[in-house]
Design a protein around this motif. Structure first.
Motif: not given
Lengths: 396, 361
Positions: A340-359
Motif C-alpha cells: 500500500l505504501g507504493v500506491l500513488y497519485e489517485d490510486s484507491p486504498y491510498l492512506r493519508n492522501y499519499g502523504m508519506w510517499q510524497r514526504n
C-alpha cells in the motif's frame, strides 16, 4: 533546570490556546505558509498579525505587530499551533524579510516588508545555478551596469515558487575581477520584468516544485540592490542562516511522529495492528528516542537564545539530523504500509492522501537542499569541531 | 523556563572533572586495571571528600541531598575518566532502593554509611530483567537461595541488595553464611561485576518492596540513567580524542582531519552525540520533577546512548587507525566501558520493548 513557565507566559499560552479554539475553523489547511497567496491564506495571515501571532516583532510602521522580541513567546506560539494542528502564520519570506530589515534602506523597508508579510508580495530565491550548487560563491549569472540599470544575463535553478512569485531576490556577479566572494551583489526585481523565462522543473515527486529561471538582458533599476555592490555574498549569508534554522524544526518532528504512531496502530496485517509486531515496533521506538532527543536539544537551543548565548554544536546539527529523521519516519511509514505504501497519485486504498510517499521523496530533497548533508558535515567539522578545510587545488 | 545546567551544577561537574583529570588519569586507570583493582582506593576516598557517595542521599541521613541531574553529571565525569570506582551500584542504585522501600531503621542504618563511604553496596537485579544461566532467586522465611549474576559493584561490596523472583529487594551481608562470590571478568577492567550464589543465606527484606514492584523498577531506572550518562562521558571523550588526533596526525602531507572522509566521521559522531546530552538532562530532571515521563525517558536514554555509544566507540577507534587498535593509546578502555554499559541492566532491544509497554504499545 526549570521547565516551568512563569505567570506571564502561562497567561500568554492560555491566550494563544483560546485564540486557536475560537479561530481554528477559519485556518487554511496545509503547512506551507509564506509561499502561498490565496485569499484564505491572506485573510488568515491578517488575523494572525492583528493578534500578534505572525510578524510579531516586525515594527508597526512596516506592517508588523510591533512587539518586543521574546523568544519564549515565539516558542509558545509555535508549540501551540503545532499541537492544535493549525497552520501557523509567518513573518513574510523568512529568507528575505530579516535581510531587508537588517540591511535594507528605509525606503526598501517601507516598500517591501508590509506587502510581503501580508502575502501580497511573494518571493522566490535566485541563488543556485546549474554550475554552482554546494560551491555557491562560484556563481556566474552576471549583471552589468548600463546607465541607471543593471542588465542581467544567466540562469538560476531550484527557484521554488518562481512561477507564482511577484519578486525575486537574486545573487549576481557584478565585479568579475574581484575574488569570488567579493564580486557578488544582491539584487531584487519583479518577476514580470521582460527577459525572464521560468521553466518548471518536475521532481521525483511528480510535481513542479522548482523551476529553472533564465535571464536574457533583464533590465533592473540601479537602486534595486540590498547592501552595496560586491557585498551580496555577506547579505546572502544572513539569509542562509535564517533558512537553515527552519529546517529540522522539532515541533514538526513531533507532529510527524504522532502521525506515524497512529499509522502503526491503524494499519493491520491479517487483522493485527503493525504496532503489535516487535520488529516494526522496535523501529518506531528507535525513532522516538531520536525525536525526543531533538525536542530536548531544541529546548537547550531555546534557553541559549533567551540568554543570548551561542548554542554551538546543538544548533549546527539540527538541519542534518532533523531532515534525516523526517526521512526515516517516512521510510518506516512506507514499510508499515507495504504494498500500500507504493500506491500513488489517485490510486484507491491510498492512506493519508499519499502523504508519506510524497514526504519520503520530498524529504530526500530537503536532505540535499539548503546545504547538502555533506556540506553540513563539513560545516560541523570545520566550524564546530575546528578541523581544517580541505586544501584548494587549482584544478583536478 | 530554563533548560540548562545551573551555575552550581557546572561547578560540581568542573570540580569532579578537574579532580579526576589530575588524580585518575590514564596511567592510574591502567595501573588499577593491570592489578585487577576495580575500586581505586585513593580515587574513591577523594570522591568521598567531594561528597559523591552521598550525592542523592538526603541531608537528614548525612548525604548531600542533590537530584538525579547532579548524579548524572557525576556519572558522566566518571565515564570521561573511565574511573575505577563503584559509583552506580553503591552510590546510586542502593540508596534508591533503600529510600524507596527501606524501613526507617534500615535507612538510618545504611544511608549515612553509604554517604560516608564506609560501606560499598553491590546490587543484583539482573534476573528481573532477563535470566540467562540462572534459575532465579527464591526467598523462604527470610533466607535466599539461588544465583544472582552481573551484580553491579558486587566485587568490592560489603553489602548486597538482591531482588528475588517476585521483585522484592533484600539486604544481604556478603560475609553471611551461605553467600559465595565469584568475580566475573569482563572486557571492562575499570569496573567489575560479580556472581553471587546464595544457599539459604540470611536476608532482610526492604518492606516497601514486598508487594510492590515499583521500588525495584525505580532502582533499575536509576541504574540505567547512570549507565547512559557514563556512556555519554566516555563517548564524549572518544570524540574529543578523535578530533584531536585528526588535527595532529599527518598522511599524504596533510593532517588527516582535512580529508572529508575523516572529517565527516568526526561530524557524524558529534551529530549523533550532541542531542544525547539534552536527552539525559531531561530524563534526569524528570525523575523528581516530571515523574510521569521519567521511566519512558530513562528507557530511551539508556537504549539510545547504547546505540550512539557503540557508534562513537567504533568510529573514534577507526579515526585513530591502527593506533586506535593498540594498547598504547589506551583508547580501548573507553571502548570497553561503553561496551559494558550497553549490556548491563538490559540491552537496547529489551529496554525499547519496555519503553513500548510503558506507553501501552
Amino acid at each position: 533546570m526549570d521547565l516551568a513557565y512563569n505567570e506571564e507566559y502561562v497567561e500568554f499560552r492560555a491566550e494563544v490556546q483560546a485564540f486557536l479554539k475560537a479561530n481554528k475553523s477559519s485556518a487554511p489547511k496545509g503547512r506551507m505558509g509564506w509561499g502561498q497567496a490565496d485569499d484564505k491564506s491572506r485573510t488568515w495571515q491578517q488575523l494572525l498579525i492583528k493578534h500578534g501571532y505572525a510578524a510579531r516583532t516586525i515594527p508597526k510602521e512596516y506592517g508588523g505587530f510591533g512587539a518586543e522580541p521574546d523568544i519564549l513567546k515565539n516558542h509558545i506560539i509555535a508549540e501551540e499551533f503545532a499541537i492544535a494542528g493549525v497552520r501557523p502564520g509567518h513573518s513574510g519570506d523568512p529568507r528575505l524579510v530579516p535581510v531587508v530589515l537588517e540591511l535594507g534602506t528605509e525606503e526598501q523597508k517601507h516598500a517591501l516588508v508590509g506587502p510581503t508579510i501580508r502575502g501580497d508580495m511573494v518571493w522566490c530565491q535566485g541563488y543556485s545555478e546549474p554550475g554552482s550548487g554546494s560551491d555557491l560563491a562560484s556563481l556566474s549569472t552576471k549583471a552589468v551596469l548600463e546607465g541607471d540599470e543593471w542588465v542581467i544575463n544567466g540562469q538560476k535553478i531550484w527557484t521554488s515558487g518562481a512561477q507564482h512569485a511577484d519578486m525575486i531576490f537574486c545573487l549576481v556577479r557584478t565585479e568579475p575581477d574581484a575574488p569570488k566572494h567579493q564580486g557578488i551583489s544582491y539584487l531584487i526585481f519583479k518577476m514580470d520584468t521582460p527577459g525572464i523565462e521560468v521553466r518548471p522543473l518536475v521532481t521525483m515527486t511528480g510535481e513542479a516544485i522548482f523551476n529553472e529561471t533564465f535571464f536574457t538582458d533583464v533590465r533592473v533599476p540601479k537602486d534595486q540592490i540590498i547592501g552595496r555592490r560586491g557585498e551580496g555574498w555577506f547579505v546572502a549569508n544572513a539569509t542562509l542562516k535564517h533558512e537553515r534554522g527552519s529546517l529540522g524544526d522539532p515541533n514538526q518532528l513531533e507532529g510527524r511522529f504522532r502521525s506515524l504512531v497512529e499509522m502503526l496502530k491503524s494499519e493491520k496485517i491479517d487483522g493485527k495492528p503493525l504496532i503489535e509486531f516487535p520488529i516494526y515496533r522496535d523501529r518506531l521506538l528507535k525513532l522516538q528516542a531520536r525525536v525526543l532527543s531533538m525536542k530536548c536539544n531544541g529546548m537547550r537551543i531555546l534557553t541559549a537564545n533567551t540568554k543570548n548565548e551561542e548554542p554551538g554544536l546543538a544548533r549546527w546539527i539540527v538541519k542534518l539530523l532533523g531532515c534525516e529523521l523526517n526521512h526515516q519516519m517516512a521510510a518506516l511509514a512506507i514499510d508499515v504500509m507495504g504494498e500500500l505504501g507504493v500506491l500513488y497519485e489517485d490510486s484507491p486504498y491510498l492512506r493519508n492522501y499519499g502523504m508519506w510517499q510524497r514526504n519520503y521523496m520530498l524529504d530526500l530533497g530537503l536532505i540535499i537542499g539548503g546545504g547538502t548533508a555533506q556540506i553540513q558535515k563539513n560545516m560541523i567539522g570545520e566550524r564546530a569541531l575546528g578541523l581544517p578545510k580541505e586544501p584548494k587545488y587549482d584544478a583536478i | 523556563m530554563e533548560f540548562a545546567l545551573s551555575e552550581e551544577q557546572r561547578l560540581l561537574q568542573d570540580s569532579i572533572c578537574r579532580y579526576l583529570e589530575s588524580e585518575c588519569n590514564l596511567d592510574r586507570v591502567r595501573e588499577a586495571a593491570e592489578n585487577n583493582v576495580t575500586q581505586q582506593a585513593e580515587v574513591w576516598q577523594g570522591l568521598s571528600e567531594l561528597g559523591i557517595q552521598g550525592i542523592i542521599i538526603p541531608e537528614e541521613q548525612a548525604g548531600v541531598g542533590l537530584g538525579f541531574l547532579d548524579a548524572a553529571l557525576v556519572a558522566e565525569a566518571l565515564g570521561r575518566s573511565v574511573a575505577p570506582v563503584p559509583f552506580i551500584g553503591s552510590s546510586i542504585m542502593a540508596p534508591v532502593a533503600l529510600m524507596a522501600a527501606g524501613s526507617d531503621d534500615q535507612k538510618e542504618a545504611w544511608l549515612p554509611k553509604i554517604a560516608a563511604g564506609d560501606v560499598v553496596f553491590g546490587v543484583g537485579v539482573t534476573e528481573q530483567i532477563a535470566q540467562r544461566e540462572t534459575t532465579g532467586i527464591k526467598s523462604d522465611g527470610g533466607k535466599l537461595t539461588g544465583k544472582a549474576m552481573f551484580v553491579i559493584d558486587g566485587v568490592d561490596a560489603n553489602m548486597l541488595i538482591i531482588a528475588d523472583d517476585d521483585g522484592a529487594l533484600y539486604l544481604v551481608d556478603v560475609n553471611a553464611a551461605g553467600v559465595t562470590r565469584q568475580n566475573l571478568k569482563t572486557i571492562d577492567k575499570t569496573r567489575a561485576v560479580a556472581e553471587i550464589v546464595l544457599e539459604g543465606a540470611a536476608a532482610e527484606v526492604l518492606p516497601g518492596s514486598q508487594n510492590d514492584r515499583e521500588p525495584l523498577l525505580k532502582t533499575i531506572d536509576a541504574g540505567r540513567l547512570m549507565l547512559a550518562a557514563d556512556t555519554l562521558g566516555a563517548a564524549d571523550i572518544m570524540l574529543e580524542k578523535a578530533v584531536a588526533y585528526a588535527k595532529e596526525r599527518k598522511q599524504f602531507d596533510r593532517v588527516i582531519g582535512s580529508f572529508q572522509a575523516v572529517k565527516h566521521m568526526c561530524a557524524e559522531m558529534a551529530t549523533e552525540l550532541e542531542p544525547c546530552r539534552s536527552l539525559i538532562w531531561y530524563a534526569a530532571h524528570a525523575v523528581y520533577d516530571i515523574p510521569d515521563e521519567a521511566r519512558l525517558l530513562t528507557c530511551h536514554s539508556k537504549a539510545h546512548l547504547s546505540e550512539v555509544g557503540r557508534f562513537v566507540a567504533k568510529t573514534s577507534t577507526e579515526v585513530h587507525g591502527g593506533m586506535g587498535f593498540t594498547d598504547l593509546l589506551g583508547l580501548h578502555y573507553w571502548f570497553k566501558r561503553i561496551g559494558l554499559d550497553r549490556q548491563l541492566l538490559g540491552a537496547p532491544e529489551l529496554i525499547r520493548e519496555q519503553a513500548a509497554a510503558v506507553q501501552g504499545w
